[in-house]
Design a protein around this motif. Sequence first.
Motif, short mmCIF file in Angstrom:
data_model
loop_
_atom_site.label_atom_id
_atom_site.label_comp_id
_atom_site.label_asym_id
_atom_site.label_seq_id
_atom_site.Cartn_x
_atom_site.Cartn_y
_atom_site.Cartn_z
N TYR A 113 0.91 -1.31 -0.04
CA TYR A 113 -0.05 -0.12 -0.10
C TYR A 113 0.82 1.17 0.00
CZ TYR A 113 -3.52 -3.42 1.62
OH TYR A 113 -3.97 -4.70 1.83
N GLU A 114 0.39 2.27 -0.56
CA GLU A 114 1.24 3.57 -0.71
C GLU A 114 1.04 4.34 0.51
OE1 GLU A 114 1.20 7.51 -3.57
OE2 GLU A 114 -0.49 6.19 -3.64
N LEU A 115 2.30 5.03 0.85
CA LEU A 115 2.23 5.64 2.20
C LEU A 115 1.75 6.98 1.55
CD1 LEU A 115 4.20 3.35 3.10
CD2 LEU A 115 5.29 5.33 4.39
N LYS A 116 1.18 7.81 2.46
CA LYS A 116 0.58 9.28 2.31
C LYS A 116 1.77 10.02 2.13
CE LYS A 116 -3.33 8.60 5.00
NZ LYS A 116 -4.42 8.78 6.42
N ALA A 117 2.79 10.00 2.74
CA ALA A 117 4.05 10.69 2.67
C ALA A 117 5.12 9.94 3.40
CB ALA A 117 3.74 12.24 3.04
N GLN B 177 4.54 8.46 6.66
CA GLN B 177 3.16 8.62 7.10
C GLN B 177 2.46 7.54 6.71
OE1 GLN B 177 1.51 12.50 6.46
NE2 GLN B 177 3.44 13.31 6.80
N PRO B 178 2.48 6.19 7.14
CA PRO B 178 1.74 5.25 6.49
C PRO B 178 0.12 5.49 6.90
CG PRO B 178 2.61 4.63 8.60
CD PRO B 178 3.56 5.91 8.17
N GLY B 179 -0.38 4.57 5.93
CA GLY B 179 -1.86 4.68 6.26
C GLY B 179 -2.41 3.43 7.27
N GLN B 180 -3.72 3.17 7.10
CA GLN B 180 -4.23 2.15 7.84
C GLN B 180 -3.67 0.69 7.41
OE1 GLN B 180 -8.36 1.57 7.74
NE2 GLN B 180 -8.59 -0.09 8.90
N ASP C 97 -0.32 -1.24 5.34
CA ASP C 97 0.87 -1.12 4.52
C ASP C 97 1.48 -2.18 3.97
OD1 ASP C 97 1.31 -2.78 6.88
OD2 ASP C 97 3.16 -1.58 7.66
#
Length: 422
Positions: free
Chosen positions: A34-38, A41-44, A46
């Motif tokens: 899954y893509e990190l937001k930045a 800054q991982p999302g729910q 990974d």
Amino acid sequence: MSQRHSATIAARAGIAQDPAFGAVTPPLYLTSTYELKAFKQPGQYDYSRSNNPTRDLLGETLAELEGGAKGLVTNTGMSACLLALQLIGPDDTLVIPHDCYGGSYRLFFNLASRKRAFKLKVVNFQLEQWAEEVRAAKPAMIWLETPSNPLLQITDIQAVVALAKEFSAKVVVDNTFLSPVLQKPLDLGADIVVHSTTKFINGHSDIIGGALIAKEQSVGDELKWWANCLGVTAGAFDSYQTLRGLRTLLPRIKQHQHNAALVVDYLQQQPLVNKVYYPGLPDHPGHAIAKAQQFGFGSMLSFDLAADEALLPVFFSALKCFTLAQSLGGIESLICHPGSMTHASLDAATQKAAGIGPTLIRLSVGIEDAAELIADLAQGFAAVQQQSDPTAQASAAAAQGGQSTAGSDAQFRLNPAFTALW
């Protein structure tokens, strides 16, 4: 604990919850990462070994069905068993029933004897002195299988839970034979429920999977850590298939049970059946307990064929509706010989101690027309009756070229398809 009925929970698993496009059925997330937001800054989510939306939805649904705090979905039923065992260590004792599933027994026995992962105590919960034996062992975990495989013996979950409190032992219940529709071990005081989702949960014999449901959030969190660490989590596609099967769990179970009751009635009248093992029968030793702690008697049953072991091939080959195969809980009716199939990993002495005789036959009654299932069994019994004639037996022996039972068994064990059993 959920206030919704099991039928609603199962049927509406993930329905109309898609935030992206409003899809009625939940999407299948096949992504591995899954893509990190930045940066940092991982999302729910990974990585899908750790978390996957499709798998998480299945785990949440199973937890709601069982009344637990956390549901974990594994890649096989055996990995679910292995995962639960991470809660105990080398100095702890695990108590198991003497008649548990052969694969579970193999896992427990070899982890204890070859890996020294824990100490093992085998207890017959059907004997009056079971409590004394458990108390003397002072276990950290007690493993129950009720109804048991393949003799459908019943263990009083609440009685075991009450005893387990004396030494703060965790009680794990394998609920595969009944599903959360027919039994809720957590409501009876158990700490963890185990399922082979391959069976009734999925119900279509097209995936392999398992699940653990923990009563307490803290236990579920610890098991989740181990699931990620060991890499035993289920794949997204298998989870998706299981969710689809789960939605029809209630109507399937109703038809399974309806058919099983009719098959049991027939078998009781069949002269070539010595004994029927089914908790729904009033004379079954565990009938009263089953009636108290279950919401139905299920669709698994076994019986002893009243004929020579040599006639088993005759019986099986005459069947057309019942398929001779491993596993259970699918919409199709399956039949198996526990001694050479599901419990083949147990040596002869252990099988005998568990009550598994040479002519014991186990049925997983499906959802086909009950009259046709009974007619199919009648066809098998008729074939055995015909071969029981002395002249027919002599002809059969001549056709086999005088091959001995021992020689046949030795040849069977050399079959590459079954090497994993021994």
